[in-house]
Motif scaffolding. Structure first.
Motif, PDB file in Angstrom:
ATOM      1  N   GLY A 206       1.385  -8.168   8.883  1.00 48.46           N
ATOM      2  CA  GLY A 206       1.937  -7.092   7.822  1.00 48.46           C
ATOM      3  C   GLY A 206       1.514  -5.819   8.072  1.00 48.46           C
ATOM      4  O   GLY A 206       2.011  -4.978   7.422  1.00 48.46           O
ATOM      5  N   THR A 207       0.604  -5.424   8.940  1.00 51.81           N
ATOM      6  CA  THR A 207       0.012  -4.007   9.170  1.00 51.81           C
ATOM      7  C   THR A 207       1.077  -3.095   9.759  1.00 51.81           C
ATOM      8  O   THR A 207       1.809  -3.693  10.687  1.00 51.81           O
ATOM      9  CB  THR A 207      -1.357  -4.067  10.156  1.00 51.81           C
ATOM     10  OG1 THR A 207      -2.321  -4.899   9.450  1.00 51.81           O
ATOM     11  CG2 THR A 207      -1.665  -2.802   9.948  1.00 51.81           C
TER      12      THR A 207
ATOM     13  N   VAL B 170       0.027   3.531   1.766  1.00 51.64           N
ATOM     14  CA  VAL B 170      -0.330   5.237   1.985  1.00 51.64           C
ATOM     15  C   VAL B 170       0.699   5.690   2.744  1.00 51.64           C
ATOM     16  O   VAL B 170       1.128   5.370   3.707  1.00 51.64           O
ATOM     17  CB  VAL B 170      -1.785   5.364   2.540  1.00 51.64           C
ATOM     18  CG1 VAL B 170      -2.077   6.946   2.494  1.00 51.64           C
ATOM     19  CG2 VAL B 170      -2.933   4.505   1.586  1.00 51.64           C
ATOM     20  N   THR B 171       1.048   6.973   1.875  1.00 57.71           N
ATOM     21  CA  THR B 171       1.982   7.886   2.642  1.00 57.71           C
ATOM     22  C   THR B 171       1.139   9.243   2.725  1.00 57.71           C
ATOM     23  O   THR B 171       0.431   9.354   1.967  1.00 57.71           O
ATOM     24  CB  THR B 171       3.191   8.154   1.881  1.00 57.71           C
ATOM     25  OG1 THR B 171       3.906   6.921   1.611  1.00 57.71           O
ATOM     26  CG2 THR B 171       4.256   9.275   2.289  1.00 57.71           C
TER      27      THR B 171
ATOM     28  N   TYR C 249       1.249   4.142   6.295  1.00 61.52           N
ATOM     29  CA  TYR C 249       0.871   2.882   6.806  1.00 61.52           C
ATOM     30  C   TYR C 249       0.461   1.927   5.759  1.00 61.52           C
ATOM     31  O   TYR C 249       0.179   2.218   4.453  1.00 61.52           O
ATOM     32  CB  TYR C 249      -0.468   3.014   7.525  1.00 61.52           C
ATOM     33  CG  TYR C 249      -1.681   3.871   6.993  1.00 61.52           C
ATOM     34  CD1 TYR C 249      -2.668   3.159   6.186  1.00 61.52           C
ATOM     35  CD2 TYR C 249      -1.579   5.176   6.689  1.00 61.52           C
ATOM     36  CE1 TYR C 249      -3.695   3.828   5.484  1.00 61.52           C
ATOM     37  CE2 TYR C 249      -2.721   5.844   6.280  1.00 61.52           C
ATOM     38  CZ  TYR C 249      -3.545   5.049   5.542  1.00 61.52           C
ATOM     39  OH  TYR C 249      -4.787   5.861   4.986  1.00 61.52           O
ATOM     40  N   LYS C 250       0.398   0.752   6.207  1.00 61.29           N
ATOM     41  CA  LYS C 250       0.005  -0.438   4.887  1.00 61.29           C
ATOM     42  C   LYS C 250      -0.604  -1.494   5.759  1.00 61.29           C
ATOM     43  O   LYS C 250      -0.503  -1.648   6.894  1.00 61.29           O
ATOM     44  CB  LYS C 250       1.311  -0.980   4.203  1.00 61.29           C
ATOM     45  CG  LYS C 250       2.435  -1.554   5.265  1.00 61.29           C
ATOM     46  CD  LYS C 250       3.486  -1.988   4.519  1.00 61.29           C
ATOM     47  CE  LYS C 250       4.455  -2.672   5.422  1.00 61.29           C
ATOM     48  NZ  LYS C 250       5.362  -3.682   4.684  1.00 61.29           N
ATOM     49  N   TYR C 251      -1.484  -2.117   4.848  1.00 64.66           N
ATOM     50  CA  TYR C 251      -1.992  -3.173   5.605  1.00 64.66           C
ATOM     51  C   TYR C 251      -2.583  -4.130   4.129  1.00 64.66           C
ATOM     52  O   TYR C 251      -2.591  -3.482   3.172  1.00 64.66           O
ATOM     53  CB  TYR C 251      -3.341  -3.041   6.326  1.00 64.66           C
ATOM     54  CG  TYR C 251      -4.476  -2.024   5.495  1.00 64.66           C
ATOM     55  CD1 TYR C 251      -5.446  -2.747   5.066  1.00 64.66           C
ATOM     56  CD2 TYR C 251      -4.103  -0.525   5.236  1.00 64.66           C
ATOM     57  CE1 TYR C 251      -6.487  -1.897   4.423  1.00 64.66           C
ATOM     58  CE2 TYR C 251      -5.183   0.239   4.937  1.00 64.66           C
ATOM     59  CZ  TYR C 251      -6.241  -0.579   4.134  1.00 64.66           C
ATOM     60  OH  TYR C 251      -7.199   0.420   3.413  1.00 64.66           O
ATOM     61  N   THR C 252      -3.016  -5.441   4.294  1.00 72.76           N
ATOM     62  CA  THR C 252      -3.807  -6.335   3.256  1.00 72.76           C
ATOM     63  C   THR C 252      -5.334  -6.063   3.588  1.00 72.76           C
ATOM     64  O   THR C 252      -5.870  -6.134   4.564  1.00 72.76           O
ATOM     65  CB  THR C 252      -3.544  -7.486   3.657  1.00 72.76           C
ATOM     66  OG1 THR C 252      -1.930  -7.576   3.738  1.00 72.76           O
ATOM     67  CG2 THR C 252      -3.817  -8.441   2.503  1.00 72.76           C
ATOM     68  N   ALA C 253      -6.009  -5.772   2.305  1.00 71.41           N
ATOM     69  CA  ALA C 253      -7.349  -5.517   2.400  1.00 71.41           C
ATOM     70  C   ALA C 253      -7.856  -6.867   2.339  1.00 71.41           C
ATOM     71  O   ALA C 253      -7.279  -7.887   1.965  1.00 71.41           O
ATOM     72  CB  ALA C 253      -7.793  -4.713   1.093  1.00 71.41           C
ATOM     73  N   PRO C 254      -9.270  -6.913   2.661  1.00 72.40           N
ATOM     74  CA  PRO C 254      -9.912  -8.278   2.736  1.00 72.40           C
ATOM     75  C   PRO C 254      -9.930  -9.213   1.105  1.00 72.40           C
ATOM     76  O   PRO C 254      -9.736 -10.231   1.507  1.00 72.40           O
ATOM     77  CB  PRO C 254     -11.373  -7.787   3.202  1.00 72.40           C
ATOM     78  CG  PRO C 254     -11.254  -6.586   3.733  1.00 72.40           C
ATOM     79  CD  PRO C 254     -10.352  -5.654   3.107  1.00 72.40           C
TER      80      PRO C 254
ATOM     81  N   PRO D 288      -3.106  12.228   1.693  1.00 68.54           N
ATOM     82  CA  PRO D 288      -2.633  11.061   1.496  1.00 68.54           C
ATOM     83  C   PRO D 288      -2.222  10.850   0.104  1.00 68.54           C
ATOM     84  O   PRO D 288      -2.676  11.487  -1.100  1.00 68.54           O
ATOM     85  CB  PRO D 288      -3.842  10.099   1.867  1.00 68.54           C
ATOM     86  CG  PRO D 288      -4.912  11.035   1.360  1.00 68.54           C
ATOM     87  CD  PRO D 288      -4.600  12.300   1.584  1.00 68.54           C
ATOM     88  N   THR D 289      -1.328   9.845  -0.134  1.00 67.35           N
ATOM     89  CA  THR D 289      -0.918   9.565  -1.621  1.00 67.35           C
ATOM     90  C   THR D 289      -0.837   7.837  -1.661  1.00 67.35           C
ATOM     91  O   THR D 289       0.065   7.452  -0.754  1.00 67.35           O
ATOM     92  CB  THR D 289       0.421   9.802  -1.851  1.00 67.35           C
ATOM     93  OG1 THR D 289       0.358  11.477  -1.723  1.00 67.35           O
ATOM     94  CG2 THR D 289       1.023   9.655  -3.354  1.00 67.35           C
ATOM     95  N   GLU D 290      -1.490   7.149  -2.216  1.00 65.51           N
ATOM     96  CA  GLU D 290      -1.480   5.732  -2.264  1.00 65.51           C
ATOM     97  C   GLU D 290      -0.287   5.107  -3.015  1.00 65.51           C
ATOM     98  O   GLU D 290       0.027   5.794  -4.089  1.00 65.51           O
ATOM     99  CB  GLU D 290      -2.674   5.119  -2.949  1.00 65.51           C
ATOM    100  CG  GLU D 290      -2.675   3.496  -2.938  1.00 65.51           C
ATOM    101  CD  GLU D 290      -3.928   2.944  -3.402  1.00 65.51           C
ATOM    102  OE1 GLU D 290      -4.092   2.003  -3.516  1.00 65.51           O
ATOM    103  OE2 GLU D 290      -4.894   3.677  -3.964  1.00 65.51           O
ATOM    104  N   ASN D 291       0.479   4.347  -2.590  1.00 59.01           N
ATOM    105  CA  ASN D 291       1.714   3.863  -3.196  1.00 59.01           C
ATOM    106  C   ASN D 291       1.497   2.734  -4.055  1.00 59.01           C
ATOM    107  O   ASN D 291       1.108   1.626  -3.286  1.00 59.01           O
ATOM    108  CB  ASN D 291       2.855   3.521  -2.157  1.00 59.01           C
ATOM    109  CG  ASN D 291       3.163   4.574  -1.237  1.00 59.01           C
ATOM    110  OD1 ASN D 291       3.198   5.822  -1.597  1.00 59.01           O
ATOM    111  ND2 ASN D 291       3.279   4.446   0.257  1.00 59.01           N
TER     112      ASN D 291
END
Length: 108
Positions: free
Chosen positions: A52-53, A88-89, A76-81, A99-102
């Protein structure tokens, strides 16, 4: 443009280097989508992996009185641990990396 490419590769390396639980064997992550175009006026690339990254980015060379150099937009997007979906855009231009976290990123 080389600095932006190095930054992109470094960001990808950080995401890929996150600690993994060795007690549970997980299948290797596969690239499921990859595309890129590079020319004298800029570039465009995107990729997605089986976990999914994903990342997409467009860079455009600007040569105006307001800005001279590369202007980059992407996400970009990913799954944290901890399982949280990070999305983030960003814009990188004469004003630096912005950066702006969505917050409303869809769960996978």
């Amino acid at each position: 443009m080389m600095k932006i490419t190095l930054f992109a590769l470094a960001a990808l390396a950080v995401v890929c280097a996150l600690p993994q639980d060795t007690a549970q064997a997980q299948p290797p992550v596969q690239i499921v989508k990859q595309d890129s175009v590079v020319d004298v006026d800029g570039y465009n690339f995107e990729f997605e992996t089986s976990d999914g990254t994903s990342r997409q980015e467009q860079g455009e060379y600007k040569n105006t009185t307001d800005q001279q150099g590369l202007s980059v937009k992407g996400s970009y997007k990913y799954t944290a641990p901890d399982g949280q979906q990070i999305s983030v855009t960003f814009v990188a231009d004469k004003n630096g990396y912005q950066p702006t976290e969505n917050k409303d990123a869809p769960a996978q």
